[in-house]
Structures are given as structure tokens and as C-alpha cells.
Design a protein around this motif. Structure first.
Motif, PDB file in Angstrom:
ATOM      1  N   ASP A  50       9.867  13.895  -9.144  1.00 49.87           N
ATOM      2  CA  ASP A  50       8.588  13.203  -9.276  1.00 49.87           C
ATOM      3  C   ASP A  50       8.895  11.762  -9.661  1.00 49.87           C
ATOM      4  OD1 ASP A  50       6.106  12.171  -9.922  1.00 49.87           O
ATOM      5  OD2 ASP A  50       5.392  14.057 -10.784  1.00 49.87           O
ATOM      6  N   THR A  51       8.755  10.866  -8.690  1.00 47.31           N
ATOM      7  CA  THR A  51       9.158   9.476  -8.940  1.00 47.31           C
ATOM      8  C   THR A  51       8.305   8.830 -10.023  1.00 47.31           C
ATOM      9  OG1 THR A  51       7.690   8.648  -7.187  1.00 47.31           O
ATOM     10  CG2 THR A  51       9.969   9.147  -6.576  1.00 47.31           C
ATOM     11  N   ARG A  52       7.145   9.416 -10.305  1.00 46.94           N
ATOM     12  CA  ARG A  52       6.245   8.800 -11.278  1.00 46.94           C
ATOM     13  C   ARG A  52       6.706   9.003 -12.716  1.00 46.94           C
ATOM     14  NH1 ARG A  52       1.089  12.186  -9.635  1.00 46.94           N
ATOM     15  NH2 ARG A  52       2.690  13.733 -10.114  1.00 46.94           N
ATOM     16  N   ARG A 111       8.907   3.465  -2.369  1.00 43.82           N
ATOM     17  CA  ARG A 111       8.167   2.502  -1.551  1.00 43.82           C
ATOM     18  C   ARG A 111       9.127   1.780  -0.591  1.00 43.82           C
ATOM     19  NH1 ARG A 111       6.077   0.021  -6.097  1.00 43.82           N
ATOM     20  NH2 ARG A 111       4.268   1.394  -6.017  1.00 43.82           N
ATOM     21  N   VAL A 138       9.227   4.786  -8.238  1.00 42.41           N
ATOM     22  CA  VAL A 138       8.138   4.656  -7.264  1.00 42.41           C
ATOM     23  C   VAL A 138       8.411   3.447  -6.368  1.00 42.41           C
ATOM     24  CG1 VAL A 138       5.676   4.263  -6.929  1.00 42.41           C
ATOM     25  CG2 VAL A 138       6.442   5.781  -8.757  1.00 42.41           C
ATOM     26  N   ALA A 160       0.822  -1.217   0.000  1.00 38.53           N
ATOM     27  CA  ALA A 160       0.000   0.000   0.000  1.00 38.53           C
ATOM     28  C   ALA A 160       0.855   1.266   0.000  1.00 38.53           C
ATOM     29  CB  ALA A 160      -0.942   0.005   1.191  1.00 38.53           C
ATOM     30  N   LEU A 161       2.138   1.115  -0.239  1.00 39.38           N
ATOM     31  CA  LEU A 161       3.038   2.270  -0.285  1.00 39.38           C
ATOM     32  C   LEU A 161       3.342   2.637  -1.741  1.00 39.38           C
ATOM     33  CD1 LEU A 161       5.565   1.433   2.594  1.00 39.38           C
ATOM     34  CD2 LEU A 161       3.927   3.322   2.518  1.00 39.38           C
ATOM     35  N   PRO A 162       3.757   3.847  -2.034  1.00 33.73           N
ATOM     36  CA  PRO A 162       4.006   4.963  -1.113  1.00 33.73           C
ATOM     37  C   PRO A 162       2.738   5.607  -0.579  1.00 33.73           C
ATOM     38  CG  PRO A 162       4.430   5.642  -3.365  1.00 33.73           C
ATOM     39  CD  PRO A 162       4.152   4.184  -3.409  1.00 33.73           C
ATOM     40  N   GLY A 163       1.572   5.224  -1.052  1.00 35.18           N
ATOM     41  CA  GLY A 163       0.328   5.828  -0.574  1.00 35.18           C
ATOM     42  C   GLY A 163      -0.062   7.023  -1.413  1.00 35.18           C
ATOM     43  N   ALA A 164      -1.366   7.275  -1.478  1.00 32.54           N
ATOM     44  CA  ALA A 164      -1.870   8.356  -2.318  1.00 32.54           C
ATOM     45  C   ALA A 164      -1.175   9.669  -1.979  1.00 32.54           C
ATOM     46  CB  ALA A 164      -3.378   8.491  -2.126  1.00 32.54           C
ATOM     47  N   GLY A 165      -0.753  10.365  -2.996  1.00 28.49           N
ATOM     48  CA  GLY A 165      -0.189  11.696  -2.787  1.00 28.49           C
ATOM     49  C   GLY A 165       1.273  11.724  -2.385  1.00 28.49           C
ATOM     50  N   HIS A 166       1.901  10.531  -2.266  1.00 30.86           N
ATOM     51  CA  HIS A 166       3.336  10.518  -1.942  1.00 30.86           C
ATOM     52  C   HIS A 166       4.125  10.077  -3.158  1.00 30.86           C
ATOM     53  CE1 HIS A 166       1.771  10.416   2.191  1.00 30.86           C
ATOM     54  NE2 HIS A 166       2.890  11.027   2.489  1.00 30.86           N
ATOM     55  N   ALA A 167       4.532  11.003  -3.961  1.00 34.36           N
ATOM     56  CA  ALA A 167       5.255  10.597  -5.164  1.00 34.36           C
ATOM     57  C   ALA A 167       6.456  11.488  -5.442  1.00 34.36           C
ATOM     58  CB  ALA A 167       4.321  10.610  -6.370  1.00 34.36           C
TER      59      ALA A 167
END
Lengths: 432, 432
Positions: free
Chosen positions: A70-72, A300, A296, A57-64
Motif C-alpha cells: 500500500d503505497t499510501r 505515479r 505514491v 492526476a496520477l496514480p488516480g482514484a483507487g490506484h494505490a
């Protein structure tokens, strides 16, 4: 661990016949149970994987976004700085020289060989593809996937015997000094696969310092079990990268690591560490293949493991699950085979394997008999180049994946097979 | 899109001087603004990445086993079946012949070239490493990273002009029939990079059917923008894999795809599809490199995108963000350059780029002037092998990453640079 040697003069024939008959009866019972057990590979168990379920469930919503990255999105070929910092101490590589990559250190090793084939290594006179011949030293017993990579790239493998302190350095030094075609050596320096050997500081020093005929000789230092302790002792090995620099061979070491056996085996993070020149060479070539690793997943891992203490605590939980299995292997082998002269085995302080040596010429037959009884083992010979153990002696045991009860069942069955094949062989039977 | 050709006889000199002076004044104003804008690469914007933020908390605690596969552990080299099923239609590859891999389709293409070098392809007489020469056809303008892979593997690149329907097939057919060293062609068949061309069904048919001197000729079908529509029309291309089979060349197509521009650019899933024989060949070789892809990430994607409708709906949200930017590019170029004879540009129905053609000999200078004004563009020439556009004409515009206001600013600035350089050139000035 010294290898067993059948002393054919010792027990009289009637004793042997009795022992063989008892083993045969035990084996018949074993086959009758219809087991289906697997000690083949170094896979973590479900319970071990559960230890890292927070990752799901990591990094979790809004943690990027971390440190402005920006890891995404694309980019960041070096990997996430925070995770490189976290593993710097464990892998003994300065953060600036440590890269975090995707889920398989095997892939990083593979790619190092691709790159060496196609791009001149720092210090090299030419690409390996342009060498008439490339040879690697392969300490045996060793890791089959290392050997498979050599086969893949047409690299000739030269076997070097292992000692309690790592590869036999007299042999290594002689071979690398004599032949410029010898370009590398495979090393699993801590809790080695499969025999659990820890390289001594002196072995590391000699590896770093030895003169090599090849100017582009590389040590493939696969530190797969850097933090995978099975005892209270957190075994330390020498800092190879620093030793190489000290001895005037700064570009000699390629260091590999991964979290495959720390977090999720299929979804971890791998690492590559080396000199600045080697890292620049690796990055330049890897940039052709990818725009960057999965950052990401790195974020995590950073959030989950947190820091060195978090990593240490996490590995302690693995040890709690693994230690009873390794203890069971040793206890059952001791109960059933100690004093028979039919077997010797390693007592690793960490890592994922136990190496079992049976009398020469017996390993394949033991594995075959075990398979007939429903106990899958790594093929005999897998610990040697081309799958050929010249003495047909070494069996690799991977006790991590099955649950404890199955490990016990499988080891008792395996011990029965060793007795059966061993006594048959002493009686001159069963040779195939 | 037809290329602009300077008609040096048309406007009289005083008109030109006036136009040049106005452009120079506009350019001075532009430089004075001290912009810092970037139209270089096909990166999704933060707002696009936000569309997939649910991935950051998926698969969620306790969701790791799917169809009996523990996604956390080793193995599963083919990738997660459910995700392969989901992308089968979009990529036009039957699920059984479609593999899901790690985060970069570029890496899969790279590895296909590694494997072809080292392992005999189905239908081949020898490994590409043992060929005296390997050549690839490169439709131009094309994708710089494809060309970089050819350079990497010592593959000679032969340029083929693009038409509105894909590469000029008369040229392609002639080249592949004549020379057994021609082993492949790079294709981005839908919304191609950079000119947005969609290959016609007839182009695909001819590619599938044409006789090739090389028995191991491969089409590298990089379907990077399979579902990346910018209009209401969901453009369909022909099913190359089926066409190749129909025409007796079942092993000719390598199909690549990825979610890099669907979910997270750095943390997506890539795909490889081909004939059964090619897939077996790929798997056998990839098994040397890795024990399996990141299946947890594949599960995450499957849960997030759900099914084909989920994918379609998700891509509609991307389109809502992208369409205004592409409209702005076209609107501003039209406002400022239409009728000048100085530029023509593509009007893509999907994908990530607009291709801008300026008068021959002007592209590098336009990019240089734009850089001086703080507008970063992909280097002129990047759309051609070795970074050399022989006509120095094509500029790739990537409008996806900056926000709309910045795209507008950058495009207005770029149009000013085109006017300045174009009129200077018409006046015989500014040649460098």
C-alpha cells in the motif's frame, strides 16, 4: 574546447579601438532595451514541465496498492520495486542495489556525507567525523552545489583540471595515492555540469582501479544527465559500479540520479545505487531519519513513464524543446565571437549547460556588465570551489528555462558584453 | 493512570494457583488459535487511508500554478503559502514562521540535529559538534524514534518521569538549570506517545520560562497529534512559541507537525515552526540539502483539505474509525484485568496509542508470551532510551492498523498473557 588567450600583439590599436567602440555602442543599445532575462540555473521550462502533466492526476482514484504494497502507508525504505527496475538500466545499477528516494538527489548526496561523518563506512577505519581532515577532489569547472556540500561538512576541496575525457587522471591518481585524507571525488560523468564532458571509458576504468591511500575512498558519481541527450546519439558511459567490483574495489562508487529534469524538477524521484554493503550502510542510517520515501509519487512516476521505451520517448520530447535553445547558443556565439579570440565554449551532446570561457580575468566583469543590461548569469566563479575561479575565466550558461526568443536575446547581449569587456581589456581599460 | 504494584500478601496461594491455572488454560487455547495479529506501530488502517483517496487524482491536469508559483519546478524552500496558512492555527505557529516540507517530520527533527551539530544555533556559543557533551531530557515513557535520533548523534539521554500534566517539571527545571550540556528536551505535548498525556498550560509555561544553563537550549515540540482527537473535546494546549517569546526565550521552541496521520502516512507533508531567527537558521542550512520540498504534493493537500473546517471534518472521519478500536482496548482490559492489580492503562483522549503498565519486571515476558501466541507488540523497553525500561513495566499498544475484530482478539489475548505472567510471578514462577 580550448581556452581563449588574449594575444595582445595581434590587432593594431586603431582596430581595437574601433571594435571596442562598436561593442560599447551595442552595449548602450542593449542597456536601453531594459531586458529582464535569466540564464542562471538549470531549470526546465514550463513547456518541458507540461510534458509530464499527466502526473498531476496520477496514480488516480483507487490506484494505490502495487505488488501487495500500500503505497499510501508507512514503510518501504528501498522505494518501489517497479520504479527501481525501470531506472536500473539508465543508471547502470542492478535493481537490488538501487534505491528510490524523495525529490532531490542533492539530499541523498548530503545525507551520504552526514552518514559518513557519523557512521563508519564499509572499509573505513573510523567515522569521517573522527578523521583529522577530510579532502575531496573537485574537477573544475564543476557544480556549485557539490562544492557547497563540501564547505558544509568542512571538507577541504582540491581542484583537478577537466580534460575532454573527464578529470585529469594523472593528477587524480597522484593525489589519491599520496594522501589518506583524500576520501572522495565529485563526478558528473555524462554531459557534465557545466562543460558537457563525457567521461571516457578509460577515465572510468582508472577511477575504478586506481590505488587509494584511503581505504574508504568514494566516487560521488552524480549521473544527473543519464538520459538527457541533445543529439541522436544516446551517449553511453562505462558501468562504474561493475568496474569497481572488477578491480577489487566494490564499495568505491556512490551512484546518484533523479527525475528532476525528466518529470517535475520539484516533485521527482531521486535514486541511490551502490554496492550491497554500501546500500545496507545507507539504509541503516537513513532508517533513523525516515520511515520511507513518498511511494505514491514513485507509483505515479512508474505509471507515467511505464518502461525504458516510455522513458526514452519522453526524453525525446524534452530534446525537441531543448535542442533549438542549445543550437541558438552555439549559433549566436559563433556569429558574434568566432575568430575574435575572446571566447571558446562547449558544444554539449546532452545535459543542461554550456560553459563559456572568456580571457582570464574577464569573467566577473562580463557577468557584471550583463547584469547591468538585465541579463542574469550564474555568478562567475560558481563553477569553482568557494566561488573562486582562480583564472576568472569560466561562465556557466543555463539556456533551458527561458523561451527560445529570450535565449537568443540573452545570448546576443552576453556576446556583446564579452566583446566589450574583452576589447577594453586588450586596450588596457576597464580593469577593476 | 497509576502503576500497578503487586501486593504479594493479598490473595492466598490456592486462589492464585487457580487464577494461574485458568490463565494457563486460556493461554493454551490462545496459542492453539494460531493468530497473526500486529499491534506494534502507529500506522493508520487502510480504511483511514481511503478517507484521503481523492489525493490520488489531485491536483489534476492543468492545476500546477498557484499564486504565481509553478509547483512543478524547483524552488520555494518555505513550502506553499496556502498550506502553511492552513496549518498555522492547528500547529500554533504564525504562517511566516511555519515551513512546509516533505513527507516526514522525523526527517525535519533529524535535520535540526544535523544542523545544530554543524552550524551555530541562534544564541549558541558554538556548534554542538564542538561541545564536549550534549544531553537531552527524555520524558518516559516516550517515542522510540526520538531516542534513536539521540543515539545517532551521540546525545546522552536523561530520563524524566511523566506525570498527568507532562514531564515532571521540578526535575526538568533542576536538570536544565544545573548543566549547560543539557541542550534539549523531547516533548509530544498533545496525546503523547505512548501514554496520551496532554501537557498542562502550567507545564508549557514552565518549559518556556525556566532558566537554562545552556544558552542554546531547545524544546523539540513534536506536535504529532495536534488535531487527532478521539473524543468530542478538541483538546487545546498552550501556545509554546508565544510563551517562549513572552518569557524572553524566543528561540527556545522547535515545533514539528505532519499530515502523516491525517492523509497518507508515507506521502504527507511535514511542518517546522519556530522563531524567525531559528527559521532563518534552518532555511540557510536546509538550502544546502535541497532546492525545495515537493510543492505539487503540498498543492494536492491544500486542494484536498481546503481550510480549517475541511481539516476538522476530515479528522472527524478518522475519529469515527479509530474510536471503536480504542473503546475496545479499554473495554477488554477492563473486563479482564480490572481489579486484578495486574495492570493499569491510559485512556487517551486522542493520538495513536494506549500505554499499558504491568507489574515491574513483567513487560518483556508479557510481550514474549504474546509473540508466541501470534500477537506482535512493540518490544518492551521501546518506550525508554536505549530500549531499556528500568522497571520493565510499560507496554505500548497501537490499535489503529488492525481492523476492529482483530483489535478485540489481540487485546483479549494480551490480557490473557498479562494474567498468566502476573499470576506466575505472584507465585514466584516464570521469572527468566
Amino acid at each position: 574546447m580550448t581556452s581563449p588567450a588574449l594575444d595582445e600583439s595581434a590587432p593594431d590599436t586603431s582596430t581595437l579601438v574601433e571594435q571596442r567602440d562598436r561593442a560599447a555602442a551595442d552595449y548602450a543599445t542593449l542597456v536601453g532595451r531594459g531586458l529582464k532575462l535569466d540564464l542562471t540555473r538549470g531549470k526546465p521550462s514550463s513547456a518541458q514541465l507540461d510534458l509530464s502533466n499527466d502526473l498531476l492526476a496520477l496514480p488516480g482514484a483507487g490506484h494505490a496498492v502495487v505488488d501487495g504494497t500500500d503505497t499510501r502507508n508507512y514503510g518501504g525504505l528501498l522505494g518501489l520495486t517497479g520504479l527501481r527496475e525501470l531506472f536500473s538500466a539508465a543508471l547502470q545499477v542492478p535493481t537490488a542495489q538501487l534505491l528510490a528516494a524523495d525529490n532531490a538527489s542533492l539530499a541523498v548526496m548530503h545525507d551520504c556525507l552526514v552518514h559518513a561523518q557519523l557512521s563508519v563506512l564499509p572499509g573505513a577505519q573510523r567515522r569521517w567525523a573522527d578523521e583529522p581532515k577530510v579532502k575531496f577532489l573537485c574537477p573544475v569547472p564543476g557544480y556549485d552545489r557539490h562544492f557547497a556540500l563540501c564547505e558544509r561538512f568542512g571538507i577541504e576541496m582540491i581542484q583537478v583540471p577537466m580534460t575532454e575525457d573527464g578529470p585529469d587522471m594523472d593528477v587524480v591518481e597522484r593525489l589519491v595515492a599520496a594522501d589518506p585524507a583524500v576520501k572522495g571525488i565529485w563526478c558528473v560523468p555524462k554531459y557534465s555540469n557545466p562543460d558537457g564532458v563525457v567521461y571516457s571509458d578509460e577515465t572510468a576504468r582508472r577511477l575504478a582501479a586506481m590505488p587509494t591511500a584511503a581505504p574508504d575512498f568514494r566516487i560521488f558519481w552524480d549521473n544527473a544527465y543519464a538520459v538527457h541527450h541533445l543529439t541522436d546519439e544516446e551517449v553511453r558511459i562505462a558501468d562504474l559500479l561493475a568496474l569497481c567490483a572488477e578491480h577489487g574495489n566494490p564499495d568505491r562508487a556512490f551512484v546518484f540520479g533523479s527525475t528532476s529534469k525528466i518529470t517535475f524538477a520539484g516533485s521527482g524521484v531521486s535514486f541511490f545505487g551502490s554496492s550491497e554493503a554500501n546500500v545496507a550502510w545507507y539504509l541503516k542510517n537513513t532508517a533513523m531519519r525516515t520511515i520511507g520515501p513518498d511511494k505514491v509519487n514513485q507509483l505515479r512516476h512508474l505509471m507515467f513513464l511505464r518502461d525504458e521505451d516510455g522513458l526514452r520517448e519522453h526524453m525525446r520530447r524534452h530534446r525537441e524543446l531543448l535542442r533549438p535553445k542549445f543550437d541558438a547558443v552555439d549559433r549566436i556565439l559563433t556569429e558574434q565571437l568566432d575568430g575574435t579570440g575572446l571566447a571558446s565554449w562547449s558544444k554539449p551532446r546532452g545535459g543542461y549547460f554550456v560553459s563559456l570561457d572568456v580571457p582570464a580575468g574577464c569573467a566577473k566583469e562580463v557577468v557584471r556588465r550583463a547584469a547591468e543590461a538585465g541579463i542574469a548569469l550564474t555568478p562567475a566563479g560558481a563553477t569553482h570551489p568557494h566561488g573562486q575561479d582562480p583564472e576568472d575565466r569560466t561562465i556557466r550558461i543555463g539556456p533551458t528555462f527561458p523561451d527560445l526568443a529570450d535565449v537568443e536575446l540573452a545570448m546576443a547581449g552576453l556576446a556583446t558584453c564579452v566583446r566589450l569587456v574583452g576589447y577594453e581589456r586588450l586596450l588596457g581599460e576597464g580593469a577593476r
